[in-house]
Write an enzyme that holds these catalytic residues in place. Sequence first.
Site, PDB file in Angstrom:
ATOM      1  CB  CYS A 138      -0.960   0.018   1.186  1.00 20.16           C
ATOM      2  SG  CYS A 138      -0.125   0.097   2.775  1.00 20.16           S
ATOM      3  CB  CYS A 146      -3.668  -0.296   8.924  1.00 22.83           C
ATOM      4  SG  CYS A 146      -4.538  -0.452   7.353  1.00 22.83           S
TER       5      CYS A 146
HETATM    6 FE1  FES Z   1      -1.754   0.191   4.177  1.00 25.33          FE
HETATM    7 FE2  FES Z   1      -3.535   1.146   5.853  1.00 25.33          FE
HETATM    8  S1  FES Z   1      -3.813   0.783   3.709  1.00 25.33           S
HETATM    9  S2  FES Z   1      -1.426   0.842   6.208  1.00 25.33           S
END
Ligand code: FES
Length: 146
Positions: free
Chosen positions: A34, A107
């Site tokens: 991400c 996360c």
């Molecule tokens: Fe990767 Fe939240 S989307 S840390």
Amino acid sequence: MLYSEKVMDHFTNPRNVGTMNNADGIGEVGNAKCGDIMKIFLKIDKLDGVDTVTDVKFCTFGCGSAIASSSMATEMIKGKPLSSALELTNKAVVEALDGLPAHKLHCSVLAEEAVKAAVKDYYDKNGIEYDQSKFAMKHDCEHCGE
Ligand code: FES
């Protein structure tokens, strides 16, 4: 609702945000998928002979769940012995936040890893021996689809 009140609270009003001069331990981790990055700064002092997290700050370039997770993680380790900071798990952070959606669990893993990386940095800088297995990274969570 997708997010709990606690997640929204820590996202909109994050605790312990910022950086720290003369931090005793700094941990920076990122999630390759991400692209989010989290940095944790620890101030560690000996209180009654025990290494204690007397201050903590974080800086997160990431999604709302990453911010809420790091905010909660800092609250959970502040004032605690360093050994208990090392025991902090992403599961405990998620529970303290009253849950995260499944696709956002990674996360909270970032928060656990950032705290561990900061503790490890402190140990390394001070020549303190530690159990390597406690720092095994859980990275590459398949939930990270963003
Ligand atoms: Fe990767 Fe939240 S989307 S840390």
